[in-house]
Write an enzyme that holds these catalytic residues in place. Structure first.
Site, PDB file in Angstrom:
ATOM      1  N   CYS A  68       1.035  -1.173  -0.032  1.00  0.00           N
ATOM      2  CA  CYS A  68       0.118   0.094  -0.074  1.00  0.00           C
ATOM      3  C   CYS A  68       0.988   1.295   0.117  1.00  0.00           C
ATOM      4  CB  CYS A  68      -0.862  -0.072   1.143  1.00  0.00           C
ATOM      5  SG  CYS A  68      -0.253  -0.140   2.657  1.00  0.00           S
ATOM      6  N   HIS A 371      -1.434   1.111   7.583  1.00  0.00           N
ATOM      7  CA  HIS A 371      -2.077   1.238   6.182  1.00  0.00           C
ATOM      8  C   HIS A 371      -1.866   2.521   5.553  1.00  0.00           C
ATOM      9  CE1 HIS A 371      -4.256  -0.324   2.648  1.00  0.00           C
ATOM     10  NE2 HIS A 371      -5.246   0.693   2.836  1.00  0.00           N
TER      11      HIS A 371
END
EC number: 3.4.19.12
Length: 420
Positions: A68, A371
């Site tokens: 990510c 994330h």
């Protein structure tokens, strides 16, 4: 001997487990994509915007295993139009072996094939986005090249998005200088008239699209507090890393009442204000002929076309790298950089105003976990990029984000007088 056999057996089991996980991930991803294709046509990509139906042509990027950090940076860069268009318009490069990395070949970390091109795989990835032909693109070939030329990013652990961006831009810059098939791509840059003006900022050699778009110059001014000797040097930069001032670090949410809200201007002021260097940073004064106490101040000598601001959310304590979770208020339009310039009188009325193009957000508590997602503006609309998922969003949602990296584009025409 028994211990070694047991150890080898455990390693083999771990490998098999990882392979099974990977296969099941790819299988479920293929199944999900097939189901999407079967159950929907273009209607699945139609959105209601201001009462009218419009096609959502944005493409997500598949997560290849904690990638990510890479996806958020790629989506941000893909929405910086001048930068993105340069790569998309480059001619395709035919590699000597006649093929690019196959599916999942980045797992092999093969050392035999050095014939890889970061520029080419970056170009192909950018071309795959915003075509509207697929819901998500898998940047496997690009990730393979990243593994080959950036050893720091091998493996599947979470990485720092800012560190990746710097490595990516530096390697793109170096490769563009080298050229392909005997044609230097810095020559292609010089032929592009829209990028030649003010592209004097060179980092490691000749200018490329990287330095022409992101390149700025800082003046670093140091004064000896004993004899008053002043030392100046000019440092090129591709981004500015800003501290979140210590007085704001305990403030965790936007709506907290206690104390003033931290703003991007506070961070910029902290970066450019006069600072007395501590005992660990004593300045070697050439007049005093020894290390002395001194002050330091930064001025911006040249602003870039795209101003990239990195908020230093991760800092080391005695043993841990902690995250500063403070909300920092930032403007969507009209970031005025004039007061940080060395010679503001030489700049035009609009040349110091910047509008936000993209913002990278880190969700979670630590640099090695959490994330990354990105918000970016495309043709006047804001999108949220969360790996494979892309959703239309609004300005109210964007300004509430706890920004990690901000990309501001120099304003070209008069469009209001909002200022920071």
């Amino acid at each position: 001997c028994d211990f070694n056999d047991t150890k080898l057996g455990l390693v083999q089991k771990v490998r098999e487990h990882l392979q099974n996980l990977e296969n099941s991930a790819f299988t479920s991803d293929r199944h999900r994509k097939r189901k999407l294709l079967e159950n929907s046509s273009m209607n699945s990509k139609l959105l209601k915007v201001n009462g009218s139906t419009t096609a959502l042509c944005a493409t997500g990027l598949r997560n290849l295993g904690n990638t990510c950090f890479m996806n958020a940076i790629l989506q941000s860069l893909s929405n910086i139009q001048q930068f993105c268009c340069y790569f998309k318009e480059l001619p395709a490069v035919e590699l000597r072996n006649g093929k690019t990395a196959g599916r999942r070949t980045y797992h092999t970390r093969s050392q035999g094939d050095n014939n890889v091109s970061l520029v080419e795989e970056f170009r192909k990835t950018l071309c795959a986005l915003w075509q509207g032909s697929q819901t998500a693109f898998s940047p496997e070939s690009l990730f393979y090249v990243v593994w080959k030329i950036m050893p720091n990013f091998r493996g599947y652990q979470q990485q720092d998005a800012h560190e990746f961006m710097r490595y990516l831009l530096d390697h793109l810059h170096l490769e563009l200088q080298g050229g392909f098939n005997g044609v230097s791509r810095s020559v292609i840059l010089q032929e592009n008239s829209s990028l030649t003006a003010s592209s004097k900022c060179c980092i490691n050699g000749a200018s490329t699209v990287v330095t022409a778009i992101f390149g700025g110059i800082l003046q670093n001014e140091v004064n000896c507090l004993i004899c008053g000797t002043e030392s100046r040097k000019f440092d090129p930069f591709l981004d500015l890393s800003l501290d979140i001032p210590s007085q704001f670090r305990n403030k965790r949410t936007k709506n907290q009442e206690n104390g003033p809200m931290c703003t991007l201007r506070d961070c910029l002021r902290s970066f450019t204000d006069l600072e007395e260097l501590d005992e660990t940073e004593l300045y070697m004064c050439h007049k005093c002929k020894k290390k002395q106490k001194s002050t330091k101040k930064f001025w911006i000598q040249k602003l870039p076309k795209v101003l990239c601001l990195h908020l230093k959310r991760f800092h080391w304590t005695a043993y841990l790298r902690n995250k500063v979770d403070t909300y920092v208020e930032f403007p969507l339009r009209g970031l005025d950089m004039k007061c940080y310039l060395l010679e503001p009188e030489n700049s035009g009325p609009e040349s110091c105003l910047y509008d936000l193009a993209a913002v990278v957000v880190h969700h979670g508590s630590g640099v090695g976990s959490g994330h990354y997602t990105a918000y970016a503006a495309h043709e006047g609309r804001w999108f949220h990029f969360n790996d494979s998922t892309v959703t239309l969003t609004d300005e109210e949602t964007v300004v509430k984000a706890k920004a990690y990296i901000l990309f501001y584009v120099e304003r070209q025409a008069k469009s209001g007088s909002d200022k920071l």
